[in-house]
Write a protein that holds these residues in place. Structure first.
Motif, PDB file in Angstrom:
ATOM      1  N   GLY A   2     -11.787 -12.516  -7.032  1.00 10.03           N
ATOM      2  CA  GLY A   2     -12.757 -11.557  -7.561  1.00 10.03           C
ATOM      3  C   GLY A   2     -12.308 -10.123  -7.331  1.00 10.03           C
ATOM      4  N   PHE A   3     -11.751  -9.866  -6.147  1.00  7.54           N
ATOM      5  CA  PHE A   3     -11.232  -8.528  -5.851  1.00  7.54           C
ATOM      6  C   PHE A   3     -10.078  -8.186  -6.789  1.00  7.54           C
ATOM      7  CE2 PHE A   3      -8.290  -5.943  -3.074  1.00  7.54           C
ATOM      8  CZ  PHE A   3      -8.958  -4.748  -3.267  1.00  7.54           C
ATOM      9  N   CYS A   4      -9.156  -9.122  -6.980  1.00  6.27           N
ATOM     10  CA  CYS A   4      -8.015  -8.878  -7.877  1.00  6.27           C
ATOM     11  C   CYS A   4      -8.482  -8.607  -9.297  1.00  6.27           C
ATOM     12  CB  CYS A   4      -7.072 -10.072  -7.862  1.00  6.27           C
ATOM     13  SG  CYS A   4      -6.112 -10.239  -6.333  1.00  6.27           S
ATOM     14  N   ALA A   5      -9.501  -9.329  -9.741  1.00  8.95           N
ATOM     15  CA  ALA A   5     -10.017  -9.106 -11.092  1.00  8.95           C
ATOM     16  C   ALA A   5     -10.640  -7.719 -11.208  1.00  8.95           C
ATOM     17  CB  ALA A   5     -11.029 -10.193 -11.446  1.00  8.95           C
ATOM     18  N   ARG A   6     -11.377  -7.310 -10.181  1.00  8.12           N
ATOM     19  CA  ARG A   6     -12.062  -6.016 -10.234  1.00  8.12           C
ATOM     20  C   ARG A   6     -11.092  -4.850 -10.315  1.00  8.12           C
ATOM     21  NH1 ARG A   6     -14.749  -6.363  -5.761  1.00  8.12           N
ATOM     22  NH2 ARG A   6     -13.770  -4.747  -4.515  1.00  8.12           N
ATOM     23  N   VAL A   7      -9.958  -4.937  -9.591  1.00 10.67           N
ATOM     24  CA  VAL A   7      -9.014  -3.820  -9.561  1.00 10.67           C
ATOM     25  C   VAL A   7      -7.839  -4.026 -10.510  1.00 10.67           C
ATOM     26  CG1 VAL A   7      -9.658  -3.299  -7.189  1.00 10.67           C
ATOM     27  CG2 VAL A   7      -7.652  -4.745  -7.612  1.00 10.67           C
ATOM     28  N   GLU A   8      -7.866  -5.144 -11.271  1.00 14.61           N
ATOM     29  CA  GLU A   8      -6.811  -5.474 -12.233  1.00 14.61           C
ATOM     30  C   GLU A   8      -5.440  -5.523 -11.545  1.00 14.61           C
ATOM     31  OE1 GLU A   8      -7.213  -2.639 -15.423  1.00 14.61           O
ATOM     32  OE2 GLU A   8      -8.831  -3.794 -16.349  1.00 14.61           O
ATOM     33  N   ALA A   9      -5.392  -6.249 -10.434  1.00 15.11           N
ATOM     34  CA  ALA A   9      -4.165  -6.350  -9.640  1.00 15.11           C
ATOM     35  C   ALA A   9      -3.124  -7.201 -10.350  1.00 15.11           C
ATOM     36  CB  ALA A   9      -4.480  -6.950  -8.271  1.00 15.11           C
TER      37      ALA A   9
END
Length: 461
Positions: free
Chosen positions: A205-212
């Motif tokens: 979810g964190f990766c999706a939010r920051v477009e990692a």
């Protein structure tokens, strides 16, 4: 100015460089990062009263923590990161062992009366050894010049460049996280940081939010990622790095099933700056294993070489480089390994194997016991149980020669597990006692606290 400082400064002038360092509350671009770091460097030196102080930074994972890291690099200072969320006793013992000249925390900067003279030491980053086998704090000082020699090769192994976006959820007191940030900074990549427990528990979810595009975590985070209930995996995430523990083929396949096309399995220790071997696997590749462990590569990362040292009963992984730290800055190893053998060689204490040109890490030497005239690798045993049944276990040997397995998770049918274990384990590897535990004891970096788990197994057995 040390070479790493020049590398960090040059990020501002690189073509296409629009690197951003951000947390949930603030962000800074490359110019702003260098400016803020220069200002902080002057304040740290003024507070310490010496030109190259040893700085203890006790800030949460944040943009401010990265500014402190860059301030140390630009000023050729020494820095050690202390997790403010750790137990007070742990933080106090670490600071007592470190003897910093100045402490930076959420209350500001304060000088410390240091009784230790460190004028003869090279400046650099003090890495805290994970201490998975217990014992007091110990750290090694990696010079900035040595780190500078590593970062371009580490970035290449992870396929990092100025277009990359790195996601980080582990505190900088963890050497894996520090390596992550150093290679990303040197490559001119953007950094998105979160010290939120929610983001640690839901890394996808964190990766999706920051477009990692990249992250690198211990294998246990794969469990967390696969347990997330997100409908769509982050479409931008292209490299999942693994480090800090052995990685199984089953776990790598689970990463591919999340839609991530590449897994990079890295191997190194706190005593060797970064990682000293790396293996890249793409979705659809064959995933050869030895005792359940996925390969760690061919043993070359820049000037770092990983090889096998023959022993009486098994081979041990060793790491050689002219850039290794010179030994422990403070603290004593709790056990025989890791240890230095000469200035440029570390005996890791990890058992290894070679198949063709590929190396494999099989686990700690102290986790290999003799039973029924043959050796049982307890790490391999736990890995096989994890791969077959999806259960996290820690198996310990008793003084009488029995095997006790702690089984993590509520609601596990231990009777069913006992009946099924002989189908995947050799007869001499089947645990004699299974003990249910709500959660295995873990250190702050996510590794199993082996000393606590051993004690728990001894008490339960």
């Amino acid at each position: 100015m040390n070479p790493l400082a020049e590398r960090i400064r040059s990020v501002r002038t690189r073509p296409r460089s629009q690197a951003v360092i951000a947390d949930r509350r603030s962000s800074v671009d490359a110019d702003g990062l260098v400016g803020a770091a220069e200002e902080l460097r002057l304040a740290l030196v003024a507070a310490a009263g010496v030109p190259r102080p040893l700085v203890a930074v006790s800030l949460p994972l944040s943009t401010d923590a990265v500014v402190a890291l860059v301030a140390a690099i630009l000023g050729d200072l020494s820095v050690c990161f202390v997790d403010p969320s750790a137990a007070e006793e742990h933080r106090r013992s670490l600071l007592q062992a470190l003897h910093p000249d100045v402490v930076l925390d959420r209350s500001g900067i304060r000088a410390v009366a240091s009784s230790s003279s460190r004028s003869s030491l090279d400046a650099g980053y003090v890495a805290m050894s994970s201490g998975s086998t217990g014992g007091g704090p110990k750290g090694v000082l990696s010079s900035w010049s040595g780190i500078d020699a590593f970062v371009p090769h580490g970035a290449a192994a992870l396929d990092l460049d100025a277009s990359s976006v790195w996601a980080e959820v582990s505190h900088l007191s963890y050497d894996l996280a520090m390596t992550n940030l150093l290679v990303a900074l040197a490559a001119g990549s953007s950094l998105h940081l979160s010290g939120s427990l929610g983001d640690r528990l839901r890394p996808l979810g964190f990766c999706a939010r920051v477009e990692a595009t990249h992250l690198r975590l211990a294998p246990r985070f794969i469990d967390l990622a696969t347990n997330e209930r997100a409908a769509i995996s982050p479409p931008t995430l292209r490299v999942w790095g693994s480090g800090g523990d052995r990685l199984s083929a089953a776990d790598a396949q689970r990463v591919f099933d999340l839609g991530v096309p590449t897994v990079v399995n890295t191997y190194g220790t706190s005593e060797t700056i970064g990682f000293a071997s790396a293996a890249r696997f793409d979705a659809g590749d064959d995933l050869p294993t030895v005792h359940g462990a996925l390969g760690i590569g061919r043993g070359v990362v820049g000037a770092w070489r990983t090889s096998l040292l023959p022993g009486e009963a098994a081979e041990m992984l060793t790491i050689e480089s002219p850039h290794l730290p010179g030994g422990y800055l403070f603290g004593n190893p709790n056990g025989e390994f890791p240890r230095w053998e000469g200035r440029e060689r570390v005996l890791t204490g990890d058992l290894g194997a070679r198949r063709g040109e590929e190396l494999f890490c099989l686990g700690r030497a102290g986790r290999r016991v003799k039973r029924s005239a043959s050796f049982v690798d307890l790490d391999a045993l736990d890995a096989e149980v994890k791969q077959a049944f999806g259960l996290a276990t820690f198996t310990a040997a008793t003084p009488e020669g029995g095997l006790v397995s702690l089984v993590e998770g509520p609601g596990t049918d231990l009777g069913d597990l006992r009946r099924r274990l002989p189908t995947v384990l050799r007869p001499d590897s089947v645990p004699d006692v299974l003990v249910p535990v709500a959660q295995l004891p873990r250190l702050g970096n996510g590794k199993i606290d082996q000393a606590a788990a051993q004690l728990l197994a001894a008490t339960a057995g």
